[in-house]
Design a protein around this motif. Structure first.
Motif, PDB file in Angstrom:
ATOM      1  N   GLU A  25       0.898  -1.187   0.018  1.00 30.58           N
ATOM      2  CA  GLU A  25      -0.005   0.054   0.055  1.00 30.58           C
ATOM      3  C   GLU A  25       0.896   1.293  -0.017  1.00 30.58           C
ATOM      4  OE1 GLU A  25      -3.681   0.631   2.295  1.00 30.58           O
ATOM      5  OE2 GLU A  25      -3.806  -1.541   2.468  1.00 30.58           O
ATOM      6  N   ARG A  26       1.782   1.221   0.826  1.00 30.93           N
ATOM      7  CA  ARG A  26       2.580   2.420   1.006  1.00 30.93           C
ATOM      8  C   ARG A  26       3.592   2.758  -0.255  1.00 30.93           C
ATOM      9  NH1 ARG A  26       6.889   5.653   2.485  1.00 30.93           N
ATOM     10  NH2 ARG A  26       6.428   7.093   4.049  1.00 30.93           N
ATOM     11  N   PRO A  27       3.977   1.909  -0.957  1.00 32.69           N
ATOM     12  CA  PRO A  27       4.596   2.253  -2.273  1.00 32.69           C
ATOM     13  C   PRO A  27       3.703   2.828  -3.394  1.00 32.69           C
ATOM     14  CG  PRO A  27       5.448   0.348  -1.234  1.00 32.69           C
ATOM     15  CD  PRO A  27       4.512   0.620  -0.498  1.00 32.69           C
ATOM     16  N   GLU A  28       2.689   2.024  -3.278  1.00 33.70           N
ATOM     17  CA  GLU A  28       1.456   2.419  -4.246  1.00 33.70           C
ATOM     18  C   GLU A  28       1.173   4.037  -4.022  1.00 33.70           C
ATOM     19  OE1 GLU A  28      -0.613   2.432  -7.590  1.00 33.70           O
ATOM     20  OE2 GLU A  28       0.463   0.651  -6.860  1.00 33.70           O
ATOM     21  N   ILE A  29       0.661   4.242  -2.835  1.00 37.29           N
ATOM     22  CA  ILE A  29       0.236   5.524  -2.503  1.00 37.29           C
ATOM     23  C   ILE A  29       1.424   6.653  -2.573  1.00 37.29           C
ATOM     24  CG2 ILE A  29      -0.485   7.115  -0.599  1.00 37.29           C
ATOM     25  CD1 ILE A  29      -2.697   5.063  -1.775  1.00 37.29           C
ATOM     26  N   THR A  30       2.740   6.125  -2.280  1.00 40.07           N
ATOM     27  CA  THR A  30       3.834   7.180  -2.377  1.00 40.07           C
ATOM     28  C   THR A  30       3.902   7.533  -3.977  1.00 40.07           C
ATOM     29  OG1 THR A  30       4.856   6.284  -0.562  1.00 40.07           O
ATOM     30  CG2 THR A  30       6.265   7.521  -2.129  1.00 40.07           C
ATOM     31  N   LYS A  31       3.565   6.492  -4.846  1.00 40.81           N
ATOM     32  CA  LYS A  31       3.851   6.961  -6.497  1.00 40.81           C
ATOM     33  C   LYS A  31       2.702   7.575  -6.716  1.00 40.81           C
ATOM     34  CE  LYS A  31       5.380   2.406  -7.950  1.00 40.81           C
ATOM     35  NZ  LYS A  31       4.825   1.120  -8.588  1.00 40.81           N
ATOM     36  N   LYS A  32       1.593   7.700  -6.196  1.00 45.00           N
ATOM     37  CA  LYS A  32       0.352   8.772  -6.394  1.00 45.00           C
ATOM     38  C   LYS A  32       0.767  10.009  -6.165  1.00 45.00           C
ATOM     39  CE  LYS A  32      -3.296   5.223  -6.787  1.00 45.00           C
ATOM     40  NZ  LYS A  32      -4.421   4.616  -6.115  1.00 45.00           N
ATOM     41  N   VAL A  33       1.461   9.983  -4.835  1.00 39.76           N
ATOM     42  CA  VAL A  33       1.646  11.454  -4.241  1.00 39.76           C
ATOM     43  C   VAL A  33       2.871  12.136  -5.109  1.00 39.76           C
ATOM     44  CG1 VAL A  33       2.835  12.617  -2.382  1.00 39.76           C
ATOM     45  CG2 VAL A  33       0.631  10.935  -2.090  1.00 39.76           C
ATOM     46  N   ASN A  34       3.926  11.342  -5.653  1.00 37.32           N
ATOM     47  CA  ASN A  34       4.874  11.945  -6.355  1.00 37.32           C
ATOM     48  C   ASN A  34       4.258  12.334  -7.649  1.00 37.32           C
ATOM     49  OD1 ASN A  34       6.867  11.542  -4.492  1.00 37.32           O
ATOM     50  ND2 ASN A  34       7.546   9.484  -5.197  1.00 37.32           N
ATOM     51  N   TRP A  35       3.551  11.625  -8.381  1.00 38.07           N
ATOM     52  CA  TRP A  35       2.856  11.850  -9.664  1.00 38.07           C
ATOM     53  C   TRP A  35       1.998  13.205  -9.477  1.00 38.07           C
ATOM     54  CZ3 TRP A  35      -2.536  12.134 -10.623  1.00 38.07           C
ATOM     55  CH2 TRP A  35      -2.725  12.483 -11.923  1.00 38.07           C
TER      56      TRP A  35
END
Length: 164
Positions: A25-35
């Motif tokens: 979950e954390r890596p997935e959400i981190t990608k979205k935040v960075n995008w």
């Protein structure tokens, strides 16, 4: 203060939740935040704000689980428990009206999944049941008054047979 006892299965669930949050979950959400951050103005970017909020929630849970798992004491079944109600027991109880319930006494950290048969070791029912044997009568003080229950059966999940 809440107790720090937990069953093996409860501990395994918390460890699995921590690993899922951290690895998936954390890596997935981190990608979205960075995008979303790459799009520019963050103050009016709903994607950025929403995902940042989710990330904070995940991080809070990860920190909590990390600390809590260090504090917890796993209680395994031991043969001396056989025949009496202790932590981790599945207990079938019945009242004078013929109402039958099957409950498992678990740690407070195992109540979060709202399993309908799990009761906290800190609950009045669990406290009343501890140390009892089959055919013992248990009086539990509830908000609606005293209730009497009888112990019909006691069983434990053992490591070699961890099915319910």
């Amino acid at each position: 203060m809440k107790s720090n006892l937990i069953t093996r299965s409860g501990h395994d669930k918390l460890v699995a939740e921590l690993q899922h949050l951290w690895r998936e979950e954390r890596p997935e959400i981190t990608k979205k935040v960075n995008w979303a951050a790459s799009l520019g103005d963050r103050s009016e970017n709903a994607d950025y704000q929403y995902n940042k909020q989710i990330l904070r929630k995940i991080d809070r849970r990860v920190r909590y689980l990390g600390k809590r798992l260090e504090e917890l004491r796993i209680i395994e079944f031991s043969p001396e428990q056989e025949g009496k109600v202790y932590f981790g027991a599945w207990v079938e109880i019945e009242n004078d009206d013929g109402e039958v319930k099957t409950l498992r006494i678990v740690g407070v950290d195992e109540i979060y999944d709202h399993h309908p048969q799990h009761i906290s070791i800190d609950s009045p029912m669990a406290r009343a049941l501890l140390g009892k044997q089959v055919d013992d009568e248990v009086e539990v003080v509830t908000p609606s008054g005293k209730k009497s229950w009888y112990v019909n059966a006691i069983r434990y999940e053992k490591l070699e047979n961890s099915s319910n």
